[in-house]
Design a protein around this motif. Sequence first.
Motif, PDB file in Angstrom:
ATOM      1  N   TRP A 186      -7.755  -0.982  -0.715  1.00  0.00           N
ATOM      2  CA  TRP A 186      -7.342  -1.833  -1.967  1.00  0.00           C
ATOM      3  C   TRP A 186      -8.139  -1.274  -3.103  1.00  0.00           C
ATOM      4  O   TRP A 186      -8.906  -1.650  -3.603  1.00  0.00           O
ATOM      5  CB  TRP A 186      -7.548  -3.238  -1.758  1.00  0.00           C
ATOM      6  N   GLN A 201       0.887  -1.208  -0.003  1.00  0.00           N
ATOM      7  CA  GLN A 201      -0.039  -0.028   0.206  1.00  0.00           C
ATOM      8  C   GLN A 201       0.832   1.297  -0.005  1.00  0.00           C
ATOM      9  O   GLN A 201       0.201   2.386  -0.375  1.00  0.00           O
ATOM     10  CB  GLN A 201      -1.004  -0.173   1.149  1.00  0.00           C
ATOM     11  N   ARG A 213      -8.478  -8.004   0.079  1.00  0.00           N
ATOM     12  CA  ARG A 213      -9.694  -7.470   0.768  1.00  0.00           C
ATOM     13  C   ARG A 213     -10.368  -8.424   1.563  1.00  0.00           C
ATOM     14  O   ARG A 213     -10.992  -8.131   2.538  1.00  0.00           O
ATOM     15  CB  ARG A 213     -10.442  -7.220  -0.566  1.00  0.00           C
ATOM     16  N   HIS A 267      -8.334  -2.321   5.283  1.00  0.00           N
ATOM     17  CA  HIS A 267      -7.218  -1.615   4.506  1.00  0.00           C
ATOM     18  C   HIS A 267      -7.833  -1.375   3.169  1.00  0.00           C
ATOM     19  O   HIS A 267      -8.584  -1.997   2.609  1.00  0.00           O
ATOM     20  CB  HIS A 267      -5.907  -2.377   4.357  1.00  0.00           C
ATOM     21  N   GLU A 325      -9.129   0.040  -6.697  1.00  0.00           N
ATOM     22  CA  GLU A 325      -9.372  -0.722  -8.262  1.00  0.00           C
ATOM     23  C   GLU A 325      -7.972  -0.184  -8.913  1.00  0.00           C
ATOM     24  O   GLU A 325      -7.350  -0.933  -9.911  1.00  0.00           O
ATOM     25  CB  GLU A 325     -10.526  -0.471  -9.098  1.00  0.00           C
ATOM     26  N   PRO A 339      -9.864  -6.469   5.313  1.00  0.00           N
ATOM     27  CA  PRO A 339     -10.898  -5.700   4.707  1.00  0.00           C
ATOM     28  C   PRO A 339     -10.936  -4.114   5.212  1.00  0.00           C
ATOM     29  O   PRO A 339     -11.375  -3.296   4.661  1.00  0.00           O
ATOM     30  CB  PRO A 339     -12.218  -6.145   5.472  1.00  0.00           C
ATOM     31  N   ARG A 358      -5.540  -7.964  -5.029  1.00  0.00           N
ATOM     32  CA  ARG A 358      -6.295  -7.161  -4.542  1.00  0.00           C
ATOM     33  C   ARG A 358      -7.656  -7.870  -4.028  1.00  0.00           C
ATOM     34  O   ARG A 358      -8.043  -7.845  -2.746  1.00  0.00           O
ATOM     35  CB  ARG A 358      -6.906  -6.170  -5.645  1.00  0.00           C
ATOM     36  N   LYS A 359      -8.101  -9.035  -4.664  1.00  0.00           N
ATOM     37  CA  LYS A 359      -9.191  -9.651  -4.228  1.00  0.00           C
ATOM     38  C   LYS A 359      -8.855 -10.444  -2.886  1.00  0.00           C
ATOM     39  O   LYS A 359      -9.757 -10.565  -2.064  1.00  0.00           O
ATOM     40  CB  LYS A 359      -9.549 -10.750  -5.378  1.00  0.00           C
TER      41      LYS A 359
END
Length: 807
Positions: free
Chosen positions: A789, A731, A781, A787, A791, A785, A777-778
């Motif tokens: 992420w 991140q 997440r 944090h 698109e 959750p 990302r999937k």
Amino acid sequence: MQKLLPIDDVMPAVLDALRDHGRLVLQAPPGAGKTTRVPLAMLEADLIKGRILMLEPRRLAARAAAERMAQTLGEDVGQTVGYRVRGASAISKVTQIEVVTEGILTRMIQDNAELSGIGAVIFDEFHERSLNADLGLALCLEIAGALRADLMLVAMSATLDAGPVATLMEAPIVTSEGRSFPVTPHWLDKPQAKNVRYEQAVADLVLHAMMQAEGSALVFLPGEGEIRRVEGLLSRHVPADCTIAPLFGAMDFKAQRAAINPAPSGRKIVLATSIAETSLTIEGIRIVVDGGRARRAEFDPSSGMSRLVTTRITQAEATQRAGRAGRMSAGEAFKLWTRGEDGALAAYPPAEIESGDLSSFALELALWGAQADDLAFVTPPHAGRLQEAKALLHMLGALDANGLITRHGRSLAKLPLHPRLAHMVALGGRPAATLAAILAERDPLRGAPLDLSHRMRAVAGEHTPGELHHASLARIRQEAKRLTRATAPNGPEDIGTLAALAYPDRIGLRRKGDAARFVLSGGKGAVIPDGDPLAGERLIVATDLDGDPREARIRQGTPISESALRAAFADQIAWHDHCTWSRREGRVETRRQERFGALVLDDRTWADAPQESIAQAMLEGIAQLGLRPDAAAARFLRRAALMADQPDFPDFSEAHLMATLEEWLLPHLGATRSTADWKRFDLLPALRARLDWDQQQQLDRLAPPHFETPLGRRIAIDYDGETPQIAVRLQEMFGVTRHPSVAGQPLQVTLLSPAQRPVQVTMDLPGFWDGSYADVRKDMRARYPRHPWPEDPRAADPTLRAKPRGT
């Protein structure tokens, strides 16, 4: 009327060559008559203005040649034909042909540079290539070229490789084919058995030859020791009418003459060294037995010592020896080797200038005022050994620092001794004459302890241990009497001091903890045989060594007191300060040592050694220990290695750093002086100091120590692997659209989860955003959750924060 000899056939060509060129190289086989005919023919042809000098390599040959020529003229020796050798002469005002040994010519030239009164110089048996003959020819060529165009020069030999000599002399070659009688060779059927002693094999071959052939025999052996042993073996087996006659150089002339003269009745067996190879006619010889060995003086450059070694003879020597059987009639030559071994013999023996001690040679050159390169030699002297000879002469005070002869050197050159012994005689008292004679002669005591004092007492007629060699004692006494007048009136008389004057490089100090081993002042090691009393002395002088380059064995010597050593060499004993690295102790040792050459007479701690000296010595330790960089220094070196292709950037490779320690590390060593200190040493400041400000900026820009994230955090770059790398929260890299690089290559980035676990390793961050980020990302997440992420990570802001709870 004279009996015609083979040389007479070419005598017109010899005389014509001398008339036209003034120089000549004459090849004639043994027995051709060159030694006695050529000087007389030159005299009769009235070619010469002045006396004729003829050089012979040995005293016996010189006297015998003079006597034969005088007999031809019906005169006594000393009239038209005379001789001059060491210790004896027969010349007069009417002498026109003077036969001399080679050293006499050198002295004559040094005393009379123009050789005034000399019309011709003949070098007989030049193939033996003694130092004096080579030097004599070189000096004569220079005299003839610069001062005496009328000086005639002749080189004669039976087995000479004439081409190089003729080229050097710019002289024609005349060859006499000779009419010597045929000599039938006989070789062994098979190689000599290894379990049969050499002397026994020779004795057996002699007895076989005497049974197979008629006439007297000439047996060639390497030295007096072998002659005496073969004599003992033969004496019990030869017939009663067969006389055995030894013949070697150390015998008195009367005994030598008896060996040459024909036996009054029956047959004769002459046991001879190479002294009988040339210029001697021994009546009745029809058999030659060749033991196949010769004794030569060889110089060992690694130890600076000369030694007599027994070697195989060469083809030229074998031919010369066999020819002695065919001088008066057909003969037989029995060889102590096989026909197959015959082909393996070297062609010619080495010239003395190639293998001998060059000390006297170097002194003569200095006295002449020339360098070796200034003169014409058939074989130039070895440059390294000539330099060693000059170093010895400088040590003896014969040459100054510029290599020029000193007044003392001139006095040494006048004495017929090796420069070592001449130096001792010139500075020593009366006992120096006796000691010089002992050292120049073979050991007069067999089986005695090594101490020279026993030899001195034996010469004085006192009781001594060991077996006396009476012939050697007689020669020593005669020579000592002759040398006494050259000694110094108030010179030292202590044997140790005298020996040290002659051998300043062979003064030995006993090694600690070893009663038999010594270190010599010249730097070599030496050992005394077990049980000899000399081994118990702290200081000795080794006057005879076997020449072993690893550890010479002392065969003769004398003790010397430290006070005598200090008195004799006060100007050469000095204190030296030493900072040296000790591998065994792992530290720099600082010592103050009082030294004479390689000998340490006193050894103390050097408490106030300068820091610079300690640091210099520490470099030697570092060269052994290696750089041993800590983590920070190792990281710096890895960064610097990436700059290798940058122009003008310093070389930080290990090989270059080790080769240039003194340039970059020495100023930073400070008090470092041991292995432990070096382990604690911070190498980084010294490495950084190799860079100027611009280079440091260049390194930090192209190979920075840290990577700055979009949030401004500095993350250390790991340069340990093949590729520089960092680990950073995924991140924290949001918004980065260009992959970071170091020194022109992509930085390996390990992207971490919020829990600091690796989720992706990439060297193409934009490609990651476009590719596998969607799957990451999937997954992220679901796991994290709270944090963000986004698109589109390119457009998102970097962050390390999570959403507040409940949002």
